[in-house]
Design a protein around this motif. Structure first.
Motif, PDB file in Angstrom:
ATOM      1  N   THR A   2      -2.585  70.986  33.259  1.00  0.00           N
ATOM      2  CA  THR A   2      -2.131  72.420  33.725  1.00  0.00           C
ATOM      3  C   THR A   2      -1.458  73.188  32.623  1.00  0.00           C
ATOM      4  O   THR A   2      -0.962  72.720  31.769  1.00  0.00           O
ATOM      5  CB  THR A   2      -1.400  72.281  35.246  1.00  0.00           C
ATOM      6  N   SER A   3      -1.236  74.570  33.029  1.00  0.00           N
ATOM      7  CA  SER A   3      -0.527  75.321  32.149  1.00  0.00           C
ATOM      8  C   SER A   3       0.872  74.786  32.161  1.00  0.00           C
ATOM      9  O   SER A   3       1.908  74.773  31.116  1.00  0.00           O
ATOM     10  CB  SER A   3      -0.442  76.919  32.351  1.00  0.00           C
ATOM     11  N   GLU A   4       1.431  74.178  33.121  1.00  0.00           N
ATOM     12  CA  GLU A   4       2.878  73.480  33.284  1.00  0.00           C
ATOM     13  C   GLU A   4       2.963  72.615  32.501  1.00  0.00           C
ATOM     14  O   GLU A   4       3.998  72.306  31.882  1.00  0.00           O
ATOM     15  CB  GLU A   4       3.130  73.558  34.812  1.00  0.00           C
ATOM     16  N   GLN A   5       1.944  71.736  32.748  1.00  0.00           N
ATOM     17  CA  GLN A   5       1.944  70.350  31.827  1.00  0.00           C
ATOM     18  C   GLN A   5       1.740  70.613  30.244  1.00  0.00           C
ATOM     19  O   GLN A   5       2.581  69.896  29.506  1.00  0.00           O
ATOM     20  CB  GLN A   5       0.815  69.445  32.216  1.00  0.00           C
ATOM     21  N   ASN A   6       1.154  71.708  30.004  1.00  0.00           N
ATOM     22  CA  ASN A   6       1.144  72.158  28.546  1.00  0.00           C
ATOM     23  C   ASN A   6       2.219  72.611  27.863  1.00  0.00           C
ATOM     24  O   ASN A   6       2.831  72.250  27.076  1.00  0.00           O
ATOM     25  CB  ASN A   6      -0.129  73.249  28.291  1.00  0.00           C
TER      26      ASN A   6
END
Length: 292
Positions: A2-6
């Motif tokens: 996800t963008s949060e993980q990225n």
């Protein structure tokens, strides 16, 4: 992913760049000799603070500093100045290998206490990985052997306070996640002023005698005692703090490799063993961080 993980992975990588820069600390410090420790800190933190001033001027972001509470500035300055003052004091009162090893408990303390942070969960893999990596770092830091002495107990105590100071600074910085990284500019400048005062009180002023000396001071201020604190702030606030803490044990390994490449140290089989242990510890912490 996800963008949060990225975003978390990117912040962790940015934070690790501070570790890579700190690996050059010993090399540039050797080049800056015979400048006294506190004088060197005053000079380098002034350069580091100027980096922030230039960045703020270029982005027109000076106004953002007014939104930061004074207690945060006091906390940040206490973290940067307190760590370095305690570190140099510990090394003056105890054998450098032992004092350095105790001071280098800070990554392990970051990992152990990170479970107290909101949204973080400490797993067995984090602890095991940090312990293995600490063992690898110990092979390098205490390569001359350990010979504990009761006369050095005050130095050992200061070294442990040093570890508590930096781990506490890093963990509480996470709690101040809303504070802009630009605040580190003020931390650096205030630390430079305090270091200058301490230098004038207890040290003799000695300026670099060669071009290499001045270049080393500039390099320290631009990197290990400058930009590194800005990237570390990003890492501990928005990255994977357990992985970052464990991976921090790569600093003494990378530092030794830099000294070897510069001809100030000799490669030994111990370096390979230490590298394997640090890599294994970071791998375990990374695996633990991926489990949900």
């Amino acid at each position: 992913m996800t963008s949060e993980q990225n975003g978390k992975a990117r912040a962790t990588l940015i934070g690790f760049s501070a570790v890579a820069l700190w690996a050059l600390l010993a090399l540039f410090t050797v080049g800056a000799q015979p400048v006294p420790a506190l004088q060197l800190n005053a000079m380098c933190f002034a350069i580091g603070g100027l980096i922030g001033v230039v960045w703020l001027a270029a982005t027109g972001s000076f106004a953002i500093l007014r939104s930061v509470p004074l207690r945060v500035y006091a906390f940040g300055t206490a973290g940067l100045f307190g760590y370095h003052y305690l570190y140099f004091s510990a090394l003056s009162l105890a054998p450098p290998a032992e004092a350095g090893l105790i001071a280098y408990l800070w990554p392990l303390l970051i990992v152990l206490f990170s479970g107290l942070l909101p949204g973080e969960r400490l797993r067995a893999g984090h602890i095991l990985g940090a312990l293995i990596a600490f063992g690898g770092a110990a092979l390098i830091v205490a390569k001359g052997g350990i010979s504990a002495s009761s006369d050095a107990l005050p130095g050992y105590a200061l070294a442990f306070l040093c570890a508590l100071t930096w781990s506490g600074y890093s963990l509480v910085s996470r709690r101040f996640g809303a504070v802009p990284t630009a605040a580190v500019t003020v931390y650096c400048l205030a630390t430079s002023v305090l270091a200058l005062g301490a230098h004038l009180a207890i040290e003799e002023t000695i300026w670099p005698a060669t071009t290499l000396g001045w270049t080393s001071v500039l390099a320290l201020g631009l990197g290990p005692v400058g930009l590194a604190f800005f990237t570390w702030d990003i890492g501990v606030k928005r990255g994977d703090i357990q992985l970052l803490g464990t991976a921090s044990y790569a600093a003494p390994l990378l530092s030794t490799l830099a000294l070897i490449l510069a001809g100030f140290a000799t490669a030994t089989p111990m370096i390979i063993v230490a590298a394997a242990m640090i890599a294994a510890g970071a791998f375990l912490a990374a695996i633990a961080g991926r489990r949900r």
